[in-house]
Design an enzyme around this catalytic site. Structure first.
Site, PDB file in Angstrom:
ATOM      1  N   LYS A   1       8.289  -4.525  -3.868  1.00 23.56           N
ATOM      2  CA  LYS A   1       8.533  -3.427  -4.799  1.00 23.56           C
ATOM      3  C   LYS A   1       9.998  -3.004  -4.755  1.00 23.56           C
ATOM      4  CE  LYS A   1       7.643   1.006  -4.225  1.00 23.56           C
ATOM      5  NZ  LYS A   1       6.990   2.328  -4.044  1.00 23.56           N
TER       6      LYS A   1
ATOM      7  N   ASP B   1       3.905  -0.011  -8.181  1.00 24.93           N
ATOM      8  CA  ASP B   1       3.576   1.073  -7.254  1.00 24.93           C
ATOM      9  C   ASP B   1       2.165   1.554  -7.570  1.00 24.93           C
ATOM     10  OD1 ASP B   1       3.771   2.552  -9.571  1.00 24.93           O
ATOM     11  OD2 ASP B   1       5.133   4.051  -8.741  1.00 24.93           O
TER      12      ASP B   1
END
Length: 218
Positions: free
Chosen positions: A125, A143
């Site tokens: 991420k 996320d």
């Protein structure tokens, strides 16, 4: 979940719709350079961007570059980020990340996924955000908001962020990702998840993408 062709077309419609709904949606972390972006993103894990933005001015004033972080006492880093979640682990990772940047990359943040995820405290991420924001590369940032919305909409059946990223890459391959479509999509999904498609009590009746959503229409 709908078939590949349906989902690809729906994803393109979703990108256009979200652009219309949130034309100004972007990264809400505050940073001045690529290194600061990397550290801010590491700090944002299990915390909010707003909280990170409160602690980073003093942090970067004290430690303005990788070399200063590499030479820092980790307890001082801890003190400066103590209001951010799991701050002890983050402080240690930030110091070790800075050491690796200095020793292996001459203090520069690398621009490939393979190199970024080797840095302490840097998962996919974080790496995707850096690649998209700093280097203009395709970026699929998954996320909790992105994952939740992709499942509700019907773009994926997966819970695992890596598998969700793979599903998005399949629908919008990097070679078709012109003008930062994937980065913009992820920022806008996060924003929509915060203001409308919340984890609890999603505001479906006022949702501007409900006609594209499996959960609403089934």
């Amino acid at each position: 979940m709908k078939n590949y062709t349906d989902n690809k077309q729906r994803l393109l419609q979703l990108i256009q719709r979200l652009q219309e709904l949130y034309p100004e949606a972007n990264c809400t972390l505050e940073f001045k350079n690529i290194f600061e972006l990397l550290i801010c993103t590491q700090l944002s894990a299990q915390s909010t961007d707003a909280r990170v933005n409160l602690v980073t001015p003093a942090l970067f004033d004290r430690f303005p570059d990788p070399q200063s972080f590499a030479e820092a006492d980790v307890t001082e880093i801890e003190q400066l980020i103590a209001s951010v979640g799991i701050y002890k682990n983050k402080a240690r990772n930030i110091k070790n990340c800075a050491i690796m940047l200095c020793e292996k990359y001459n203090g520069q943040v690398p621009d490939t996924m393979e190199d970024l995820v080797e840095l302490p405290g840097t998962g996919r991420k974080t790496a995707n955000l850096v690649l998209g924001e700093a280097f203009g590369q395709p970026a699929y940032i998954v996320d909790t908001h992105t994952g939740r919305l992709c499942r509700r909409i019907g773009l994926t059946d997966n819970e695992d962020p890596v598998k969700i990223e793979k599903d998005l890459r399949r629908l919008l391959p990097p070679e078709e990702d012109t003008g930062g479509l994937s980065l913009g999509l992820c920022h806008r999904l996060v924003h929509h998840g915060r203001v409308c498609c919340k984890a609890r009590n999603p505001e479906c009746d006022s949702c501007g993408i409900r006609d594209l959503c499996d959960t609403y229409n089934n």
